[in-house]
Design an enzyme around this catalytic site. Structure first.
Site, PDB file in Angstrom:
ATOM      1  N   SER A  81      11.143  -6.209   2.889  1.00 40.51           N
ATOM      2  CA  SER A  81       9.972  -5.361   2.705  1.00 40.51           C
ATOM      3  C   SER A  81       9.782  -4.996   1.237  1.00 40.51           C
ATOM      4  O   SER A  81      10.725  -5.029   0.443  1.00 40.51           O
ATOM      5  CB  SER A  81      10.099  -4.077   3.536  1.00 40.51           C
ATOM      6  OG  SER A  81      11.199  -3.317   3.090  1.00 40.51           O
ATOM      7  N   LYS A 130      16.668   7.775   5.955  1.00 42.91           N
ATOM      8  CA  LYS A 130      16.568   8.918   5.022  1.00 42.91           C
ATOM      9  C   LYS A 130      16.279  10.224   5.744  1.00 42.91           C
ATOM     10  O   LYS A 130      16.502  11.312   5.191  1.00 42.91           O
ATOM     11  CB  LYS A 130      15.461   8.657   3.989  1.00 42.91           C
ATOM     12  CG  LYS A 130      15.444   7.278   3.340  1.00 42.91           C
ATOM     13  CD  LYS A 130      16.705   6.964   2.596  1.00 42.91           C
ATOM     14  CE  LYS A 130      16.611   5.636   1.851  1.00 42.91           C
ATOM     15  NZ  LYS A 130      16.418   4.440   2.706  1.00 42.91           N
ATOM     16  N   GLU A 145      -8.609  -1.587   1.341  1.00 45.52           N
ATOM     17  CA  GLU A 145      -9.610  -2.564   1.768  1.00 45.52           C
ATOM     18  C   GLU A 145      -9.247  -3.991   1.352  1.00 45.52           C
ATOM     19  O   GLU A 145      -9.531  -4.950   2.087  1.00 45.52           O
ATOM     20  CB  GLU A 145     -10.983  -2.203   1.214  1.00 45.52           C
ATOM     21  CG  GLU A 145     -11.085  -2.204  -0.297  1.00 45.52           C
ATOM     22  CD  GLU A 145     -12.510  -1.991  -0.767  1.00 45.52           C
ATOM     23  OE1 GLU A 145     -13.431  -2.219   0.019  1.00 45.52           O
ATOM     24  OE2 GLU A 145     -12.681  -1.618  -1.946  1.00 45.52           O
TER      25      GLU A 145
END
Length: 341
Positions: free
Chosen positions: A179, A135, A45
């Site tokens: 990232s 992966k 949230e």
């Protein structure tokens, strides 16, 4: 067909939409497309609040925020009503964490993937793209095994749609340069903290290099091209981790610390075992499904729209960061890093 035409007046839901990819993909959609609605589906949230502050409703009234977890099918089913396209980015991703918490990763990455599939079919979604990872190719880690299974689920889902026309495809790429959890932000944090050394797992280690902008643009391209059942893999450059450390901090020492549990020496996106089904195009590869979709006409994965044609790779072909033809180093690597940060 342009991405603007593909997404015009479409309602798009992004699972895990508050992550690095989601933030960049929203920017891409608002700039390059004209969707009717963008739904951010995630369980955090606070991150949703931060995103809503970044995109105030008065100016960006196409954005919707939906608290939920892909583990909870009922909530996901409700969220995907009246949605045209799903981008499935929600996943647990930390390799080391997965080794110690396997069931949690299975619930999110496998059960969650099947929930997305079930809801997409029930609500007659047009297209679903699931984000994968290197992966998942010949996995050796629990995380990789869950994403390998997820890929298989999304591909096989094209066989259970019945009268429904939902198409499922997968986009696979390696770690995104900026990232969270990737090596570059980790190195930069150590540099800012004036660390005594940069930890290197192995001098031979290589990785693919893709920026967030490149990854989102590629996903947008695949939304245009997808026929259902294929795994899209972008052609991108490779880097040596030692070269990366030298470019970021040439004066800081490096220390070899050894490979972590479940970590690979090199990234693989098109494994040798899939060479019989791998098709090469100018800027990407397609791994066609090995199964036949019984309820659909035979799909030609060698030709896409705009006269994009591919050719079968040689038997035993492998697309890995080690065997890649294109390596970033020296000035080219520094220029690329400057664009990313």
């Amino acid at each position: 067909m342009s991405i603007r035409k593909t997404l015009k007046n479409k309602s798009i839901l992004i699972t895990g939409g508050t992550g690095s990819f989601g933030n960049e993909f929203i920017r891409f959609l608002l700039k390059e497309a004209n969707p009717k609605k963008i739904v951010i589906f995630s369980r955090d949230e606070f991150k949703q609040f931060q995103m809503s502050e970044k995109y105030p409703k008065k100016k960006f009234n196409s954005l919707r925020f939906f608290i939920g977890d892909v583990r909870e099918k009922e909530r996901l089913e409700y969220a995907t009503k009246n949605i045209d396209i799903i981008i499935h980015a929600a996943a647990l991703k930390q390799i080391n964490t997965a080794e110690y918490n396997p069931w949690e990763f299975i619930k999110t990455n496998i059960v969650g993937a099947q929930n997305v599939i079930d809801c997409a079919i029930k609500n007659n979604i047009e297209k679903v793209i699931a984000l994968s990872t290197d992966k998942a190719a010949d996995p050796i880690s629990l995380y990789g095994a869950t994403k390998f299974t997820s890929d298989k689920l999304f591909i096989a889902a094209n066989n259970i749609t019945g009268k429904n026309k939902t198409k499922f495809s997968v986009v696979r790429y390696g770690n995104v340069a900026s990232s969270r959890g990737s090596v570059i932000p980790f190195f930069k944090k150590l540099i800012e903290e004036k660390a005594d050394f940069l930890p290197i797992t192995d001098k031979r280690m290589t990785r693919f290099f893709i920026s967030l902008k490149e990854s989102t643009e590629f996903v947008g391209k695949c939304l245009n091209l997808m026929k259902g059942g294929e795994i899209f893999v972008p052609k991108i450059s490779s880097i040596k981790i030692v070269d990366l450390a030298n470019s970021l901090a040439p004066k800081i020492k490096q220390k070899i610390i050894g490979i972590r549990p479940g970590e690979k020496l090199h990234e693989v996106m098109c494994p040798q075992n899939s060479s019989a089904h791998t098709i090469e195009f100018n800027n990407f590869f397609v791994i066609a499904p090995s199964i036949i979709f019984l309820d659909r006409k035979k799909i030609n994965y060698f030709k896409y729209s705009n006269n994009i044609k591919g050719k079968k790779v040689k038997d035993g072909f492998e697309y890995s960061s080690e065997k890649n033809k294109f390596f970033l180093k020296g000035k080219d690597l520094k220029k690329k890093l400057e664009k990313v940060f």
